[in-house]
Design a protein around this motif. Structure first.
Motif, mmCIF file in Angstrom:
data_model
loop_
_atom_site.group_PDB
_atom_site.id
_atom_site.type_symbol
_atom_site.label_atom_id
_atom_site.label_comp_id
_atom_site.label_asym_id
_atom_site.label_seq_id
_atom_site.Cartn_x
_atom_site.Cartn_y
_atom_site.Cartn_z
ATOM 1 N N ALA A 1 47.759 44.513 33.222
ATOM 2 C CA ALA A 1 47.553 43.247 33.513
ATOM 3 C C ALA A 1 46.548 42.371 32.378
ATOM 4 O O ALA A 1 46.908 41.286 32.027
ATOM 5 N N PHE A 2 45.723 43.157 31.749
ATOM 6 C CA PHE A 2 45.111 42.508 30.833
ATOM 7 C C PHE A 2 46.071 42.042 29.409
ATOM 8 O O PHE A 2 45.811 41.063 29.039
ATOM 9 N N SER B 1 30.887 49.004 24.785
ATOM 10 C CA SER B 1 31.224 48.307 23.373
ATOM 11 C C SER B 1 30.104 47.451 22.948
ATOM 12 O O SER B 1 29.002 47.140 23.608
ATOM 13 N N HIS C 1 33.333 44.626 20.402
ATOM 14 C CA HIS C 1 34.158 43.520 20.597
ATOM 15 C C HIS C 1 34.633 42.794 19.409
ATOM 16 O O HIS C 1 33.892 42.721 18.404
ATOM 17 N N CYS D 1 39.847 42.878 37.203
ATOM 18 C CA CYS D 1 41.029 43.640 37.383
ATOM 19 C C CYS D 1 40.566 45.312 37.744
ATOM 20 O O CYS D 1 39.122 45.633 37.544
ATOM 21 N N TRP D 2 41.268 45.734 38.515
ATOM 22 C CA TRP D 2 40.780 47.506 38.779
ATOM 23 C C TRP D 2 42.275 48.240 39.251
ATOM 24 O O TRP D 2 43.231 47.698 39.368
ATOM 25 N N ILE E 1 37.480 39.238 27.218
ATOM 26 C CA ILE E 1 37.464 40.361 28.343
ATOM 27 C C ILE E 1 36.483 41.525 28.181
ATOM 28 O O ILE E 1 36.207 41.603 27.112
ATOM 29 N N ARG F 1 32.963 51.194 36.612
ATOM 30 C CA ARG F 1 32.135 52.125 37.172
ATOM 31 C C ARG F 1 30.855 52.302 36.613
ATOM 32 O O ARG F 1 29.745 52.499 37.195
ATOM 33 N N PHE G 1 30.557 61.830 32.998
ATOM 34 C CA PHE G 1 31.060 60.252 33.754
ATOM 35 C C PHE G 1 31.048 60.115 35.002
ATOM 36 O O PHE G 1 30.380 59.228 35.806
HETATM 37 C C1 LIG Z 1 33.716 51.570 31.088
HETATM 38 C C2 LIG Z 1 34.934 50.765 32.318
HETATM 39 C C3 LIG Z 1 34.784 51.444 33.422
HETATM 40 C C4 LIG Z 1 35.827 51.239 34.377
HETATM 41 N N1 LIG Z 1 35.571 51.537 35.484
HETATM 42 C C5 LIG Z 1 36.504 51.310 36.644
HETATM 43 C C6 LIG Z 1 36.328 51.750 38.088
HETATM 44 O O1 LIG Z 1 35.438 52.402 38.420
HETATM 45 N N2 LIG Z 1 37.309 51.592 39.082
HETATM 46 C C7 LIG Z 1 38.408 50.670 38.490
HETATM 47 O O2 LIG Z 1 39.198 50.357 39.312
HETATM 48 N N3 LIG Z 1 38.658 50.275 37.299
HETATM 49 C C8 LIG Z 1 37.700 50.741 36.408
HETATM 50 N N4 LIG Z 1 38.012 50.197 35.027
HETATM 51 C C9 LIG Z 1 39.068 49.329 34.550
HETATM 52 C C10 LIG Z 1 40.310 49.968 34.527
HETATM 53 O O3 LIG Z 1 40.147 50.971 33.757
HETATM 54 C C11 LIG Z 1 41.443 49.058 33.799
HETATM 55 O O4 LIG Z 1 40.720 48.503 32.569
HETATM 56 C C12 LIG Z 1 41.747 47.788 34.643
HETATM 57 O O5 LIG Z 1 42.063 48.215 35.721
HETATM 58 C C13 LIG Z 1 42.664 46.743 33.714
HETATM 59 O O6 LIG Z 1 44.010 47.794 33.215
HETATM 60 P P1 LIG Z 1 44.751 47.263 32.473
HETATM 61 O O7 LIG Z 1 45.957 48.451 32.214
HETATM 62 O O8 LIG Z 1 45.258 45.875 32.857
HETATM 63 O O9 LIG Z 1 44.244 47.215 30.990
HETATM 64 P P2 LIG Z 1 43.806 48.280 30.031
HETATM 65 O O10 LIG Z 1 44.690 48.742 29.081
HETATM 66 O O11 LIG Z 1 42.981 49.051 30.546
HETATM 67 O O12 LIG Z 1 42.800 47.173 29.041
HETATM 68 C C14 LIG Z 1 41.580 47.440 28.870
HETATM 69 C C15 LIG Z 1 40.934 46.090 28.585
HETATM 70 O O13 LIG Z 1 39.607 46.416 28.843
HETATM 71 C C16 LIG Z 1 38.727 46.182 27.774
HETATM 72 N N5 LIG Z 1 37.917 47.162 27.521
HETATM 73 C C17 LIG Z 1 38.245 48.425 27.335
HETATM 74 N N6 LIG Z 1 37.116 49.253 27.170
HETATM 75 C C18 LIG Z 1 36.082 48.480 27.221
HETATM 76 C C19 LIG Z 1 34.824 48.540 27.166
HETATM 77 N N7 LIG Z 1 33.922 49.876 26.918
HETATM 78 N N8 LIG Z 1 33.918 47.586 27.233
HETATM 79 C C20 LIG Z 1 34.337 46.269 27.456
HETATM 80 N N9 LIG Z 1 35.699 46.095 27.827
HETATM 81 C C21 LIG Z 1 36.534 47.229 27.328
HETATM 82 C C22 LIG Z 1 39.767 45.892 26.685
HETATM 83 O O14 LIG Z 1 39.372 44.844 25.936
HETATM 84 C C23 LIG Z 1 40.938 45.498 27.168
HETATM 85 O O15 LIG Z 1 41.414 44.376 27.328
HETATM 86 C C24 LIG Z 1 36.799 50.717 34.148
HETATM 87 C C25 LIG Z 1 37.131 50.144 32.888
HETATM 88 C C26 LIG Z 1 36.299 50.367 31.781
HETATM 89 C C27 LIG Z 1 36.316 49.913 30.403
#
Ligand SMILES: Cc1cc2nc3c(=O)[nH]c(=O)nc-3n(C[C@H](O)[C@H](O)[C@H](O)COP(=O)(O)OP(=O)(O)OC[C@H]3O[C@@H](n4cnc5c(N)ncnc54)[C@H](O)[C@@H]3O)c2cc1C
Length: 304
Positions: A88-89, A148, A128, A292-293, A170, A198, A266
């Protein structure tokens, strides 16, 4: 002036340091690799702007507002495979770039970008930065389970907003609230997206993991994926280290949540930044446009 006497009351977003008109606040890393503001009292004019910019001192209220939910899966299989969840991101970022906008997210800092995290421990640093081309968006893909470094990203967002451009930021819930505190509101051309977070593991733990990996595999990999979907897809998390800077290098190491020490720490809540244990930003109603999650319950739905 801002003064951190309890580490669990600072998320390290650096809004205070970036807001200071005298630039007398520096962000300094402790032994866990977490950054905290330190004020040079001789230069401080006691204007109070640092405290006003602090998202922890001014947490936005968790007040009900209308919400909608979407189940999203990117239709490009390559994007989907590289993303932690459904991509989604990337879809959001592509829409903003298509409008001539710019996207700020978290990725591995490379080359000259490393100055953004000067002082942070370890040889692989996440921070970032901005991307303006769809071809570069892979650098943000995949969640990095380590904090980050926001660094100068907030003033850079502000500068871009002033030109009238659409900007997408983001980040973690604390980083997003920090941005809005720093800006003093949400301009019409700003889009903000966070995620269900998390926790943010402390950088010194990640630095030690990378040292351990270096010794174990005998090669210095350039990328760590915290959820590699190429092996078991979406159902099972495994951590891997890749040879090069892209997401496609040879897998030098790959272990799952039960066997990799970093993932075990973790998911056992042993390695996080102090504030994460009592996160004030873990709210249902957030300041962001979108949260998002992982929709793990997706398997309970019919394919239709
Ligand atoms: C530290 C962390 C903990 C998370 N915990 C959970 C959880 O407990 N439950 C849950 O459902 N989802 C959690 N997520 C979110 C999940 O992993 C996905 O990022 C989210 O569902 C969106 O997925 P996606 O496929 O759209 O994008 P993705 O491909 O996952 O894109 C990741 C996006 O997050 C940003 N990002 C990546 N790492 C970091 C970071 N360290 N700090 C800030 N931004 C960052 C990037 O800029 C990117 O835009 C967590 C994410 C992170 C980074």
């Amino acid at each position: 002036m801002i003064s951190i006497t309890d580490k669990s009351k600072c998320c390290g977003c650096a809004a205070c340091a970036q807001k200071c008109p005298k630039q007398c606040i520096s962000m300094e890393y402790d032994a866990e690799g977490c950054e905290y503001p330190v004020v040079n009292a001789d230069q401080c004019i006691d204007c109070g702007l640092c405290e006003k910019a602090c998202p922890v001192l001014n947490v936005d209220k968790d007040e009900p507002k209308s919400q909608r939910a979407f189940l999203v899966q990117h239709n490009d299989q390559k994007v989907l495979a590289e993303s932690t969840s459904g991509g989604a991101f990337t879809a959001l970022a592509q829409a903003v770039i298509a409008n001539g906008g710019i996207v700020f997210g978290a990725g591995y800092l490379r080359g000259e970008q490393l100055v953004r995290a000067e002082g942070a421990p370890g040889r692989l640093k996440v921070g970032h930065f901005s991307v303006e081309s769809v071809d570069e968006l892979w650098r943000f893909r995949n969640s990095k389970y380590v904090q980050s470094v926001v660094g100068p990203a907030y003033p850079e967002v502000k500068q871009q907003l002033k030109t009238g451009r659409e900007v997408l930021f983001i980040g973690t819930p604390c980083q997003c609230e920090g941005l809005l505190r720093f800006l003093g509101g949400k301009p019409a051309n700003l889009r903000v997206a966070d995620f269900v977070c998390r926790a943010n593991p402390a950088r010194a733990v990640f630095a030690r993991q990378v040292e351990w990996l270096d010794a174990k595999v005998g090669v210095k990999g350039e990328t760590v994926l915290f959820r590699d979907k190429s092996r078991f897809g979406y159902r099972y998390s495994n951590m891997c280290e890749l040879e090069g800077e892209t997401l496609y290098g040879e897998r030098l190491y790959s272990e799952g949540v039960e066997t990799d020490p970093y993932l075990r720490a973790f998911f056992a809540d042993l390695s996080d930044r102090p504030i994460c244990y009592e996160c004030p930003f873990k709210k249902r109603y957030r300041v962001t446009d979108l949260t998002c999650w992982d929709f793990f319950d997706v398997y309970r739905l019919s394919k239709e």
